[in-house]
Enzyme design. Structure first.
Site, short mmCIF file in Angstrom:
data_model
loop_
_atom_site.label_atom_id
_atom_site.label_comp_id
_atom_site.label_asym_id
_atom_site.label_seq_id
_atom_site.Cartn_x
_atom_site.Cartn_y
_atom_site.Cartn_z
N ASP A 122 8.83 -18.21 -50.94
CA ASP A 122 7.75 -18.63 -50.05
C ASP A 122 6.60 -17.63 -50.14
O ASP A 122 6.81 -16.43 -50.00
CB ASP A 122 8.25 -18.73 -48.61
CG ASP A 122 7.28 -19.52 -47.74
OD1 ASP A 122 6.69 -20.49 -48.25
OD2 ASP A 122 7.09 -19.15 -46.57
N HIS A 129 -4.42 -18.07 -42.11
CA HIS A 129 -3.11 -17.83 -41.50
C HIS A 129 -2.76 -16.34 -41.54
O HIS A 129 -2.33 -15.77 -40.54
CB HIS A 129 -2.04 -18.64 -42.23
CG HIS A 129 -0.63 -18.31 -41.81
ND1 HIS A 129 -0.11 -18.71 -40.60
CD2 HIS A 129 0.35 -17.59 -42.43
CE1 HIS A 129 1.14 -18.27 -40.49
NE2 HIS A 129 1.45 -17.59 -41.59
N GLU A 195 5.85 -24.09 -40.03
CA GLU A 195 4.75 -23.66 -40.89
C GLU A 195 4.40 -24.83 -41.80
O GLU A 195 5.26 -25.33 -42.54
CB GLU A 195 5.13 -22.41 -41.70
CG GLU A 195 5.23 -21.18 -40.79
CD GLU A 195 5.30 -19.85 -41.52
OE1 GLU A 195 5.64 -19.85 -42.72
OE2 GLU A 195 5.01 -18.82 -40.88
N GLU A 197 3.10 -26.28 -44.94
CA GLU A 197 2.91 -25.76 -46.29
C GLU A 197 3.03 -26.88 -47.31
O GLU A 197 3.54 -27.97 -47.02
CB GLU A 197 3.98 -24.69 -46.62
CG GLU A 197 4.03 -23.55 -45.61
CD GLU A 197 4.86 -22.36 -46.06
OE1 GLU A 197 5.13 -22.23 -47.27
OE2 GLU A 197 5.22 -21.55 -45.19
N ASP A 229 8.25 -24.70 -43.35
CA ASP A 229 8.99 -23.45 -43.34
C ASP A 229 9.28 -23.07 -41.88
O ASP A 229 8.57 -22.27 -41.28
CB ASP A 229 8.15 -22.37 -44.05
CG ASP A 229 8.81 -21.01 -44.04
OD1 ASP A 229 10.04 -20.95 -43.96
OD2 ASP A 229 8.07 -20.01 -44.12
N ARG A 233 10.07 -16.98 -34.51
CA ARG A 233 9.09 -15.89 -34.36
C ARG A 233 9.66 -14.66 -33.67
O ARG A 233 9.26 -13.53 -33.97
CB ARG A 233 7.86 -16.39 -33.60
CG ARG A 233 7.11 -17.52 -34.26
CD ARG A 233 6.64 -17.15 -35.64
NE ARG A 233 5.90 -18.27 -36.25
CZ ARG A 233 5.60 -18.32 -37.54
NH1 ARG A 233 5.95 -17.35 -38.35
NH2 ARG A 233 4.96 -19.36 -38.01
N GLN A 236 11.75 -12.90 -36.14
CA GLN A 236 10.87 -12.36 -37.18
C GLN A 236 10.21 -11.05 -36.74
O GLN A 236 10.15 -10.08 -37.50
CB GLN A 236 9.79 -13.41 -37.51
CG GLN A 236 8.90 -13.04 -38.69
CD GLN A 236 7.86 -14.13 -38.98
OE1 GLN A 236 7.80 -15.17 -38.31
NE2 GLN A 236 7.04 -13.90 -39.99
N LYS A 249 13.69 -17.01 -41.24
CA LYS A 249 13.26 -18.10 -42.12
C LYS A 249 14.44 -18.74 -42.84
O LYS A 249 14.28 -19.82 -43.43
CB LYS A 249 12.31 -17.56 -43.19
CG LYS A 249 11.14 -16.76 -42.66
CD LYS A 249 10.03 -17.66 -42.21
CE LYS A 249 8.74 -16.88 -42.03
NZ LYS A 249 7.62 -17.78 -41.83
N THR A 253 14.52 -25.01 -44.20
CA THR A 253 13.22 -25.38 -44.75
C THR A 253 13.30 -26.88 -45.04
O THR A 253 14.25 -27.31 -45.69
CB THR A 253 12.94 -24.62 -46.06
OG1 THR A 253 13.07 -23.21 -45.81
CG2 THR A 253 11.54 -24.91 -46.60
N THR A 340 1.54 -20.81 -45.12
CA THR A 340 0.99 -21.69 -44.10
C THR A 340 -0.48 -21.96 -44.36
O THR A 340 -1.24 -21.04 -44.66
CB THR A 340 1.15 -21.03 -42.71
OG1 THR A 340 2.51 -20.64 -42.58
CG2 THR A 340 0.77 -22.00 -41.61
N GLU A 354 -0.12 -19.80 -34.16
CA GLU A 354 -1.58 -19.71 -34.21
C GLU A 354 -2.24 -20.66 -33.20
O GLU A 354 -3.17 -20.29 -32.50
CB GLU A 354 -2.09 -20.02 -35.62
CG GLU A 354 -1.63 -19.03 -36.67
CD GLU A 354 -1.81 -19.60 -38.06
OE1 GLU A 354 -0.88 -20.24 -38.58
OE2 GLU A 354 -2.91 -19.41 -38.64
MN MN Z 1 6.05 -19.63 -44.78
#
Ligand code: MN
Length: 408
Positions: A122, A129, A195, A197, A229, A233, A236, A249, A253, A340, A354
Protein backbone atom coordinates in the site's frame (compact mmCIF):
# COMPACT_ATOMS: atom_id res chain seq x y z
CA UNK A 1 -18.02 6.85 -28.46
CA UNK A 2 -20.19 4.02 -27.19
CA UNK A 3 -19.37 0.75 -28.93
CA UNK A 4 -22.76 -0.82 -29.51
CA UNK A 5 -23.41 -4.44 -28.54
CA UNK A 6 -26.17 -6.90 -29.40
CA UNK A 7 -26.48 -7.32 -25.61
CA UNK A 8 -29.07 -4.55 -25.31
CA UNK A 9 -28.38 -3.69 -21.63
CA UNK A 10 -24.77 -2.88 -22.58
CA UNK A 11 -25.92 0.14 -24.64
CA UNK A 12 -27.28 2.07 -21.63
CA UNK A 13 -25.33 5.36 -21.42
CA UNK A 14 -25.48 5.27 -17.60
CA UNK A 15 -24.53 1.58 -17.29
CA UNK A 16 -21.18 0.51 -15.87
CA UNK A 17 -20.35 -2.27 -18.32
CA UNK A 18 -20.68 -1.25 -21.98
CA UNK A 19 -18.70 -3.01 -24.71
CA UNK A 20 -16.00 -0.35 -24.19
CA UNK A 21 -15.32 -1.74 -20.70
CA UNK A 22 -15.24 -5.60 -20.69
CA UNK A 23 -13.92 -5.98 -17.12
CA UNK A 24 -12.73 -9.33 -15.77
CA UNK A 25 -14.24 -11.07 -12.74
CA UNK A 26 -14.86 -14.52 -11.24
CA UNK A 27 -18.43 -15.69 -10.73
CA UNK A 28 -20.50 -18.73 -9.80
CA UNK A 29 -24.17 -19.64 -10.02
CA UNK A 30 -26.21 -22.50 -8.59
CA UNK A 31 -25.13 -24.68 -11.51
CA UNK A 32 -21.72 -23.19 -12.41
CA UNK A 33 -18.61 -23.48 -10.21
CA UNK A 34 -16.48 -20.31 -9.76
CA UNK A 35 -14.96 -19.34 -13.10
CA UNK A 36 -13.70 -16.44 -15.21
CA UNK A 37 -16.41 -14.13 -16.51
CA UNK A 38 -16.63 -10.82 -18.34
CA UNK A 39 -19.26 -8.20 -17.49
CA UNK A 40 -21.34 -6.96 -20.41
CA UNK A 41 -24.37 -4.80 -19.56
CA UNK A 42 -26.39 -6.65 -16.95
CA UNK A 43 -24.94 -10.02 -17.98
CA UNK A 44 -21.77 -12.02 -17.39
CA UNK A 45 -20.17 -13.92 -20.24
CA UNK A 46 -18.85 -17.36 -19.22
CA UNK A 47 -15.44 -17.05 -20.87
CA UNK A 48 -14.17 -20.28 -19.33
CA UNK A 49 -16.71 -22.09 -21.48
CA UNK A 50 -16.09 -19.73 -24.40
CA UNK A 51 -12.40 -20.71 -24.32
CA UNK A 52 -13.27 -24.42 -24.20
CA UNK A 53 -15.43 -23.88 -27.27
CA UNK A 54 -12.38 -22.46 -29.04
CA UNK A 55 -13.75 -18.93 -29.45
CA UNK A 56 -11.33 -16.80 -27.40
CA UNK A 57 -8.07 -17.30 -29.30
CA UNK A 58 -6.46 -18.40 -26.00
CA UNK A 59 -5.67 -21.89 -24.77
CA UNK A 60 -5.99 -22.95 -21.13
CA UNK A 61 -5.60 -19.42 -19.75
CA UNK A 62 -9.18 -19.01 -18.47
CA UNK A 63 -9.88 -22.37 -16.80
CA UNK A 64 -8.99 -21.39 -13.21
CA UNK A 65 -11.14 -19.42 -10.79
CA UNK A 66 -8.80 -16.42 -11.17
CA UNK A 67 -7.35 -14.32 -13.99
CA UNK A 68 -3.71 -14.83 -12.95
CA UNK A 69 -2.83 -17.15 -15.84
CA UNK A 70 -3.98 -14.62 -18.41
CA UNK A 71 -2.29 -11.82 -16.45
CA UNK A 72 1.05 -13.66 -16.67
CA UNK A 73 0.67 -14.08 -20.45
CA UNK A 74 1.48 -10.42 -21.17
CA UNK A 75 0.17 -7.41 -23.08
CA UNK A 76 -0.10 -8.92 -26.58
CA UNK A 77 -2.26 -11.81 -25.29
CA UNK A 78 -4.34 -9.31 -23.25
CA UNK A 79 -4.97 -7.23 -26.40
CA UNK A 80 -5.79 -10.30 -28.45
CA UNK A 81 -8.45 -11.50 -26.00
CA UNK A 82 -9.94 -8.04 -25.64
CA UNK A 83 -10.20 -7.66 -29.41
CA UNK A 84 -11.78 -11.11 -29.76
CA UNK A 85 -14.39 -10.40 -27.04
CA UNK A 86 -15.15 -7.03 -28.62
CA UNK A 87 -15.74 -8.71 -31.99
CA UNK A 88 -17.97 -11.43 -30.50
CA UNK A 89 -20.18 -8.99 -28.58
CA UNK A 90 -20.36 -6.14 -31.12
CA UNK A 91 -23.73 -5.29 -32.66
CA UNK A 92 -22.70 -6.65 -36.05
CA UNK A 93 -21.17 -9.89 -34.72
CA UNK A 94 -21.87 -13.04 -36.69
CA UNK A 95 -21.36 -15.51 -33.81
CA UNK A 96 -24.23 -14.24 -31.67
CA UNK A 97 -26.07 -17.57 -31.61
CA UNK A 98 -23.06 -19.42 -30.13
CA UNK A 99 -22.19 -16.70 -27.60
CA UNK A 100 -25.65 -15.79 -26.34
CA UNK A 101 -26.26 -19.13 -24.51
CA UNK A 102 -23.10 -18.42 -22.45
CA UNK A 103 -24.52 -15.23 -20.90
CA UNK A 104 -25.67 -15.38 -17.27
CA UNK A 105 -27.74 -12.60 -15.64
CA UNK A 106 -25.65 -10.79 -13.01
CA UNK A 107 -28.56 -11.09 -10.58
CA UNK A 108 -28.13 -14.91 -10.63
CA UNK A 109 -24.38 -14.79 -9.96
CA UNK A 110 -22.16 -14.61 -6.89
CA UNK A 111 -18.93 -12.69 -7.44
CA UNK A 112 -15.61 -13.92 -6.03
CA UNK A 113 -12.06 -12.57 -5.85
CA UNK A 114 -11.08 -11.90 -9.49
CA UNK A 115 -7.42 -12.74 -8.86
CA UNK A 116 -5.15 -14.55 -6.48
CA UNK A 117 -3.38 -11.68 -4.77
CA UNK A 118 0.31 -12.57 -4.71
CA UNK A 119 1.46 -9.75 -2.42
CA UNK A 120 -0.10 -6.49 -1.34
CA UNK A 121 1.72 -3.19 -1.03
CA UNK A 122 0.00 0.00 0.00
CA UNK A 123 1.37 3.37 -1.09
CA UNK A 124 0.74 6.88 0.22
CA UNK A 125 0.61 8.77 -3.07
CA UNK A 126 -2.23 11.22 -2.32
CA UNK A 127 -0.64 14.51 -1.32
CA UNK A 128 -3.69 16.10 0.29
CA UNK A 129 -4.19 12.97 2.41
CA UNK A 130 -0.53 12.89 3.48
CA UNK A 131 -0.76 16.60 4.32
CA UNK A 132 -3.99 16.15 6.31
CA UNK A 133 -2.87 13.11 8.30
CA UNK A 134 0.59 14.61 8.90
CA UNK A 135 -1.03 17.78 10.25
CA UNK A 136 -3.18 15.78 12.67
CA UNK A 137 -0.39 13.44 13.83
CA UNK A 138 2.61 15.82 13.85
CA UNK A 139 1.37 19.39 13.36
CA UNK A 140 1.28 21.60 10.24
CA UNK A 141 5.05 22.33 10.26
CA UNK A 142 6.05 18.68 9.88
CA UNK A 143 2.95 17.54 7.99
CA UNK A 144 4.64 16.29 4.82
CA UNK A 145 7.68 14.09 5.63
CA UNK A 146 10.89 15.36 3.96
CA UNK A 147 11.06 12.30 1.68
CA UNK A 148 7.47 12.56 0.42
CA UNK A 149 8.08 14.69 -2.70
CA UNK A 150 10.92 12.34 -3.76
CA UNK A 151 9.71 8.80 -2.96
CA UNK A 152 6.38 7.07 -3.53
CA UNK A 153 6.18 6.00 0.15
CA UNK A 154 4.61 2.61 0.89
CA UNK A 155 4.52 -0.38 3.24
CA UNK A 156 4.22 -4.10 2.68
CA UNK A 157 0.69 -5.22 3.62
CA UNK A 158 -1.08 -8.56 3.87
CA UNK A 159 -2.36 -10.43 0.82
CA UNK A 160 -4.08 -12.96 3.12
CA UNK A 161 -6.82 -10.54 4.14
CA UNK A 162 -7.64 -8.92 0.78
CA UNK A 163 -11.31 -9.75 0.17
CA UNK A 164 -13.87 -9.14 -2.55
CA UNK A 165 -16.61 -6.54 -2.22
CA UNK A 166 -19.58 -7.79 -0.20
CA UNK A 167 -17.45 -9.65 2.34
CA UNK A 168 -18.35 -8.66 5.93
CA UNK A 169 -15.51 -7.20 7.96
CA UNK A 170 -15.06 -8.03 11.64
CA UNK A 171 -14.09 -5.07 13.82
CA UNK A 172 -10.42 -5.52 14.72
CA UNK A 173 -9.08 -5.88 18.25
CA UNK A 174 -5.77 -4.43 19.32
CA UNK A 175 -3.54 -2.34 21.55
CA UNK A 176 -4.12 1.34 22.07
CA UNK A 177 -2.09 4.02 23.80
CA UNK A 178 -2.47 4.28 27.57
CA UNK A 179 -4.05 7.56 28.63
CA UNK A 180 -3.10 7.78 32.31
CA UNK A 181 -2.74 4.08 33.02
CA UNK A 182 0.60 2.33 33.06
CA UNK A 183 -0.49 -0.38 30.63
CA UNK A 184 -1.81 0.20 27.09
CA UNK A 185 -5.42 -0.65 26.38
CA UNK A 186 -6.46 -3.81 24.53
CA UNK A 187 -9.87 -4.29 22.97
CA UNK A 188 -12.13 -3.55 20.01
CA UNK A 189 -10.99 -0.69 17.77
CA UNK A 190 -12.86 2.55 18.60
CA UNK A 191 -11.73 4.59 15.59
CA UNK A 192 -12.46 2.32 12.63
CA UNK A 193 -12.02 4.04 9.27
CA UNK A 194 -11.94 3.57 5.50
CA UNK A 195 -9.37 4.66 2.95
CA UNK A 196 -10.61 5.40 -0.57
CA UNK A 197 -7.95 4.07 -2.93
CA UNK A 198 -7.36 2.55 -6.34
CA UNK A 199 -5.58 -0.80 -6.60
CA UNK A 200 -3.24 -1.44 -9.54
CA UNK A 201 -2.76 -5.11 -10.48
CA UNK A 202 0.59 -6.34 -11.75
CA UNK A 203 0.24 -8.69 -14.73
CA UNK A 204 3.73 -9.62 -15.89
CA UNK A 205 6.43 -10.18 -13.28
CA UNK A 206 9.93 -8.77 -12.89
CA UNK A 207 13.06 -10.62 -11.82
CA UNK A 208 14.86 -10.15 -8.52
CA UNK A 209 17.80 -7.81 -9.02
CA UNK A 210 16.33 -6.25 -12.19
CA UNK A 211 14.91 -2.73 -11.82
CA UNK A 212 12.26 -1.62 -14.33
CA UNK A 213 11.78 1.67 -16.17
CA UNK A 214 8.51 3.60 -15.85
CA UNK A 215 7.67 2.59 -19.45
CA UNK A 216 8.20 -1.09 -18.69
CA UNK A 217 6.28 -0.72 -15.40
CA UNK A 218 3.31 0.71 -17.27
CA UNK A 219 3.32 -2.32 -19.61
CA UNK A 220 3.38 -4.67 -16.60
CA UNK A 221 0.12 -3.25 -15.20
CA UNK A 222 -2.88 -5.38 -16.11
CA UNK A 223 -5.69 -3.30 -14.66
CA UNK A 224 -7.29 -1.49 -11.76
CA UNK A 225 -9.85 -2.06 -9.01
CA UNK A 226 -11.37 0.16 -6.33
CA UNK A 227 -9.72 -0.55 -3.00
CA UNK A 228 -10.77 0.15 0.58
CA UNK A 229 -7.82 0.01 2.95
CA UNK A 230 -9.80 -0.41 6.19
CA UNK A 231 -7.84 1.27 9.00
CA UNK A 232 -7.95 1.12 12.81
CA UNK A 233 -6.82 4.64 13.69
CA UNK A 234 -6.42 4.11 17.45
CA UNK A 235 -4.27 1.02 16.87
CA UNK A 236 -2.33 2.88 14.18
CA UNK A 237 -1.52 5.88 16.38
CA UNK A 238 0.09 3.61 19.02
CA UNK A 239 1.98 1.20 16.74
CA UNK A 240 3.07 3.20 13.68
CA UNK A 241 6.46 4.41 14.88
CA UNK A 242 9.10 3.40 14.01
CA UNK A 243 8.19 0.85 11.30
CA UNK A 244 4.83 2.07 9.93
CA UNK A 245 1.37 0.47 9.82
CA UNK A 246 1.01 -3.11 11.07
CA UNK A 247 -2.14 -4.52 12.72
CA UNK A 248 -4.02 -1.26 12.09
CA UNK A 249 -4.19 -2.27 8.42
CA UNK A 250 -3.59 -6.03 8.40
CA UNK A 251 -7.11 -7.14 9.34
CA UNK A 252 -8.87 -6.38 6.01
CA UNK A 253 -8.62 -4.76 2.58
CA UNK A 254 -11.63 -4.85 0.23
CA UNK A 255 -11.51 -4.64 -3.57
CA UNK A 256 -14.23 -4.20 -6.19
CA UNK A 257 -15.15 -7.41 -8.04
CA UNK A 258 -14.22 -6.43 -11.61
CA UNK A 259 -10.71 -5.78 -12.89
CA UNK A 260 -11.00 -2.85 -15.30
CA UNK A 261 -8.17 -3.29 -17.77
CA UNK A 262 -5.56 -0.65 -18.48
CA UNK A 263 -6.72 -0.79 -22.10
CA UNK A 264 -10.31 0.11 -21.15
CA UNK A 265 -9.02 3.11 -19.16
CA UNK A 266 -6.58 4.30 -21.84
CA UNK A 267 -8.97 6.98 -23.26
CA UNK A 268 -9.09 8.55 -19.77
CA UNK A 269 -5.34 8.84 -19.17
CA UNK A 270 -4.22 12.16 -17.66
CA UNK A 271 -0.93 13.55 -16.38
CA UNK A 272 0.00 13.45 -12.71
CA UNK A 273 -0.23 16.85 -10.96
CA UNK A 274 2.60 19.32 -11.50
CA UNK A 275 5.84 18.41 -9.70
CA UNK A 276 6.72 20.53 -6.70
CA UNK A 277 10.26 19.16 -6.72
CA UNK A 278 11.97 17.60 -9.69
CA UNK A 279 11.94 13.82 -9.54
CA UNK A 280 15.05 11.70 -9.80
CA UNK A 281 15.45 10.45 -13.40
CA UNK A 282 14.37 6.84 -12.68
CA UNK A 283 10.91 8.06 -11.58
CA UNK A 284 10.23 10.33 -14.54
CA UNK A 285 7.63 9.18 -17.05
CA UNK A 286 7.00 10.49 -20.58
CA UNK A 287 3.39 9.26 -20.72
CA UNK A 288 0.25 10.22 -18.77
CA UNK A 289 0.03 7.61 -16.00
CA UNK A 290 -3.01 8.86 -14.07
CA UNK A 291 -6.66 8.39 -15.01
CA UNK A 292 -9.69 10.63 -14.83
CA UNK A 293 -11.90 8.41 -12.65
CA UNK A 294 -14.63 9.99 -10.53
CA UNK A 295 -14.75 8.36 -7.09
CA UNK A 296 -17.24 8.52 -4.24
CA UNK A 297 -17.82 7.13 -0.74
CA UNK A 298 -21.20 6.20 0.73
CA UNK A 299 -21.98 5.44 4.36
CA UNK A 300 -25.23 3.47 4.76
CA UNK A 301 -26.33 4.71 1.35
CA UNK A 302 -25.58 8.41 1.95
CA UNK A 303 -22.80 9.94 -0.12
CA UNK A 304 -20.17 11.46 2.18
CA UNK A 305 -17.35 12.25 -0.27
CA UNK A 306 -16.56 12.70 -3.94
CA UNK A 307 -13.10 12.96 -5.48
CA UNK A 308 -11.03 11.84 -8.48
CA UNK A 309 -8.15 9.43 -9.09
CA UNK A 310 -6.25 12.19 -10.91
CA UNK A 311 -5.36 13.72 -7.52
CA UNK A 312 -2.66 11.05 -7.08
CA UNK A 313 0.81 12.62 -7.10
CA UNK A 314 2.52 9.39 -8.21
CA UNK A 315 1.07 7.08 -10.90
CA UNK A 316 0.91 3.31 -10.43
CA UNK A 317 3.78 2.98 -12.94
CA UNK A 318 5.93 5.28 -10.78
CA UNK A 319 5.00 3.31 -7.67
CA UNK A 320 5.87 0.04 -9.39
CA UNK A 321 9.17 1.44 -10.70
CA UNK A 322 10.14 2.56 -7.22
CA UNK A 323 9.07 -0.80 -5.75
CA UNK A 324 11.38 -2.69 -8.12
CA UNK A 325 14.20 -0.11 -7.96
CA UNK A 326 16.07 -1.87 -5.15
CA UNK A 327 15.92 -5.18 -6.98
CA UNK A 328 12.66 -6.29 -5.36
CA UNK A 329 10.95 -8.90 -7.59
CA UNK A 330 7.36 -8.14 -8.58
CA UNK A 331 4.95 -11.02 -9.09
CA UNK A 332 1.91 -11.71 -11.25
CA UNK A 333 -1.04 -10.81 -9.01
CA UNK A 334 0.74 -8.19 -6.93
CA UNK A 335 -1.72 -5.57 -5.74
CA UNK A 336 -0.54 -1.97 -5.33
CA UNK A 337 -2.85 0.26 -3.28
CA UNK A 338 -2.50 3.88 -4.39
CA UNK A 339 -2.83 5.54 -1.01
CA UNK A 340 -5.88 7.48 0.08
CA UNK A 341 -7.20 9.82 -2.58
CA UNK A 342 -8.31 13.12 -1.09
CA UNK A 343 -9.21 16.25 -3.01
CA UNK A 344 -8.56 19.80 -1.85
CA UNK A 345 -11.62 20.33 0.37
CA UNK A 346 -13.42 18.30 3.08
CA UNK A 347 -16.21 17.15 0.73
CA UNK A 348 -13.52 15.38 -1.29
CA UNK A 349 -11.52 13.71 1.51
CA UNK A 350 -10.98 9.95 1.27
CA UNK A 351 -11.11 8.90 4.93
CA UNK A 352 -13.35 9.58 7.92
CA UNK A 353 -10.25 10.65 9.85
CA UNK A 354 -9.94 13.59 7.47
CA UNK A 355 -13.67 14.22 6.88
CA UNK A 356 -14.29 14.55 10.64
CA UNK A 357 -10.81 15.97 11.33
CA UNK A 358 -9.81 13.31 13.86
CA UNK A 359 -13.39 12.89 15.07
CA UNK A 360 -13.72 16.57 16.10
CA UNK A 361 -16.22 17.58 13.39
CA UNK A 362 -18.91 14.87 13.07
CA UNK A 363 -20.58 14.32 9.71
CA UNK A 364 -24.29 14.97 9.39
CA UNK A 365 -25.63 11.63 8.13
CA UNK A 366 -29.30 12.42 7.39
CA UNK A 367 -29.64 14.27 10.68
CA UNK A 368 -27.45 11.88 12.68
CA UNK A 369 -23.97 13.05 13.80
CA UNK A 370 -21.31 10.44 12.88
CA UNK A 371 -17.55 10.19 13.23
CA UNK A 372 -15.96 6.73 12.89
CA UNK A 373 -17.58 3.45 11.75
CA UNK A 374 -20.11 1.72 14.03
CA UNK A 375 -21.06 -1.96 14.02
CA UNK A 376 -23.60 -2.64 11.28
CA UNK A 377 -22.48 0.27 9.10
CA UNK A 378 -22.03 -0.39 5.39
CA UNK A 379 -19.33 1.55 3.56
CA UNK A 380 -19.31 1.65 -0.24
CA UNK A 381 -16.80 2.99 -2.74
CA UNK A 382 -17.89 3.73 -6.30
CA UNK A 383 -15.97 4.88 -9.35
CA UNK A 384 -16.38 5.49 -13.06
CA UNK A 385 -14.70 7.15 -16.02
CA UNK A 386 -17.10 9.24 -18.11
CA UNK A 387 -16.79 8.83 -21.87
CA UNK A 388 -18.80 10.31 -24.72
CA UNK A 389 -22.15 8.54 -24.31
CA UNK A 390 -20.82 5.74 -22.10
CA UNK A 391 -19.25 4.99 -18.72
CA UNK A 392 -16.48 2.68 -17.59
CA UNK A 393 -17.59 1.44 -14.15
CA UNK A 394 -15.86 -0.76 -11.59
CA UNK A 395 -18.81 -2.21 -9.67
CA UNK A 396 -19.16 -1.14 -6.05
CA UNK A 397 -16.60 -1.94 -3.37
CA UNK A 398 -18.67 -2.50 -0.27
CA UNK A 399 -18.32 -3.95 3.21
CA UNK A 400 -20.42 -4.15 6.39
CA UNK A 401 -18.84 -4.09 9.84
CA UNK A 402 -19.56 -6.93 12.25
CA UNK A 403 -18.93 -6.64 16.01
CA UNK A 404 -15.45 -7.47 17.32
CA UNK A 405 -14.78 -11.11 18.26
CA UNK A 406 -14.69 -12.15 21.90
CA UNK A 407 -10.98 -12.29 22.59
CA UNK A 408 -9.91 -15.52 24.28
MN1 MN B 1 -3.84 3.09 2.71
Amino acid sequence: MLKRSWTESANDAAGEFPLNNLPYGVFSTESLSPRCGVAIGEMILDVARLEKDGLTGTEDLLQNASWNKLMAAGPSVWSGLRQRLTDLLAEAASDRDVVEPLLVPMTDATLHMPLEVAEYTDFYAGKQHAQNVGTMFRGPENALPPNWLHIPIGYNGRASTVVVSGTDIRRPVGQTKAKDAEMPGFGPCKRLDIELEMGAIVGTPSTMGDPVTTTRAQEMIFGYVLLNDWSARDLQAWEYQPLGPFQAKAFATSISPWIVTRQALAPFAVDTPEREKELLPYLKADFPGNYDVTLSVEMNGHRISRTNMRELYYSAAQQLTHHASSGCAMRTGDLLGSGTISGPDPSSYGSLLEMTWGGENPLDLAGEPRTFIEDGDTLTLKGHAQGDGYRIGFGACTGTILPAPNFP
